[in-house]
Enzyme design. Structure first.
Site, mmCIF file in Angstrom:
data_model
loop_
_atom_site.group_PDB
_atom_site.id
_atom_site.type_symbol
_atom_site.label_atom_id
_atom_site.label_comp_id
_atom_site.label_asym_id
_atom_site.label_seq_id
_atom_site.Cartn_x
_atom_site.Cartn_y
_atom_site.Cartn_z
ATOM 1 N N LYS A 173 47.581 25.281 62.041
ATOM 2 C CA LYS A 173 46.911 26.343 62.795
ATOM 3 C C LYS A 173 45.422 26.349 62.497
ATOM 4 C CE LYS A 173 45.957 30.220 61.275
ATOM 5 N NZ LYS A 173 45.875 31.561 60.645
ATOM 6 N N CYS A 243 52.198 44.249 70.832
ATOM 7 C CA CYS A 243 53.458 43.581 70.501
ATOM 8 C C CYS A 243 53.548 43.385 68.989
ATOM 9 C CB CYS A 243 53.556 42.241 71.242
ATOM 10 S SG CYS A 243 55.231 41.586 71.333
ATOM 11 N N CYS A 259 59.756 41.622 80.411
ATOM 12 C CA CYS A 259 59.844 41.022 79.069
ATOM 13 C C CYS A 259 61.291 41.032 78.612
ATOM 14 C CB CYS A 259 58.981 41.798 78.073
ATOM 15 S SG CYS A 259 59.183 41.218 76.363
#
Length: 265
Positions: A173, A243, A259
């Site tokens: 990442k 979220c 969703c």
């Protein structure tokens, strides 16, 4: 952990490859070749993406105000700027953006360069970066990586993901974000815990993934490449504000009706 970048990509561009005309045959006709299967993509993903963009329009999440793209000295020489980007990414692991930003500010007040860090003893470095997550390990990794940069790269940072992940304390990442921010190059999607969690909740992966690297591979298989840079910034801020890992604010989410993981309230 924060540390992401702002994206500006819009609707995916159409492919520049020459279009081929599909010829339809009645059953039993043609050359017997099976039709090419359409590439898999998640249901409703374009609408979900547009709604996330709308929710992120105010750009007021911690990643927007204190993410890695805000932590380096933009007036510094390019080589120094790139080093500061990498250091901010190393500090950001398992650490909130606010804490990373404060630690980087303290380091920059000391004159944050490869040479100043190499001249700093471990105790001093630890005092400056505390309380970032796993700060003792990060002192060790920062000193080791900085020495490698000095010896092998002339004080600069590597310009490929493959070389970046070889540095102590630098994961995939961080490497992809370093390419995005420091080198303005998109080599892949940067997937952190937010991107990993939300991709699974939205079912943007064919099957559930257990680790961020699995999620990265799954996303890169179908997500248009011109969205790779934007998607990290969008989903990290969305994950910080709406979220959430625990008790997501589904009632405030524009995607509640499409969703798969939404809590119907």
């Amino acid at each position: 952990a924060g540390s992401q970048i702002q994206g500006t990509a819009g609707i995916p561009r159409r492919s520049r490859r020459r279009k081929s005309v599909a010829i339809a045959y009645e059953p039993g006709q043609g050359d017997g070749a099976e039709p090419r299967r359409a590439r898999w993509e998640p249901r409703d993903w374009r609408e979900q993406l547009e709604r996330i963009r709308e929710m992120r329009r105010s750009r007021d999440a911690p990643v927007d105000e204190m993410g890695v793209q805000k932590c380096y000295d933009s007036s510094a020489p390019p080589q120094v700027m790139r080093y500061q980007v990498l250091l901010a990414l190393m500090l950001s692991s398992q650490t909130k953006d606010q804490v990373t930003s404060a630690a980087m500010l303290r380091l920059r007040r000391r004159g944050l360069t490869v040479d100043t860090v190499l001249q700093m003893d471990d105790e001093t470095l630890g005092q400056i970066i505390y309380p970032v997550g796993f700060w003792r390990n990060k002192v060790k990794y920062i000193k080791q990586t900085t020495a490698i940069l000095k010896q092998k790269y002339g004080g600069d940072i590597p310009s490929t993901v493959e070389e970046l992940v070889q540095l102590p304390g630098v994961g995939p990442k961080m490497a992809h974000l370093a390419m995005h921010i420091a080198w303005d190059s998109v080599a892949g999607i940067a997937v952190d815990t937010h991107v990993h969690r939300i991709s699974n909740r939205l079912k943007w992966v064919k099957k559930e993934t257990k680790h961020p690297e699995e999620t990265r591979v799954a996303l890169e298989d179908w997500l248009p490449r011109d969205l790779w840079k934007e998607i990290n910034w969008l989903l990290v801020g969305f994950g910080q504000q709406t979220c959430l890992p625990v008790n997501p604010r589904c009632s405030q989410c524009l995607n509640q009706d499409i969703c798969p993981a939404a809590r119907r309230l």
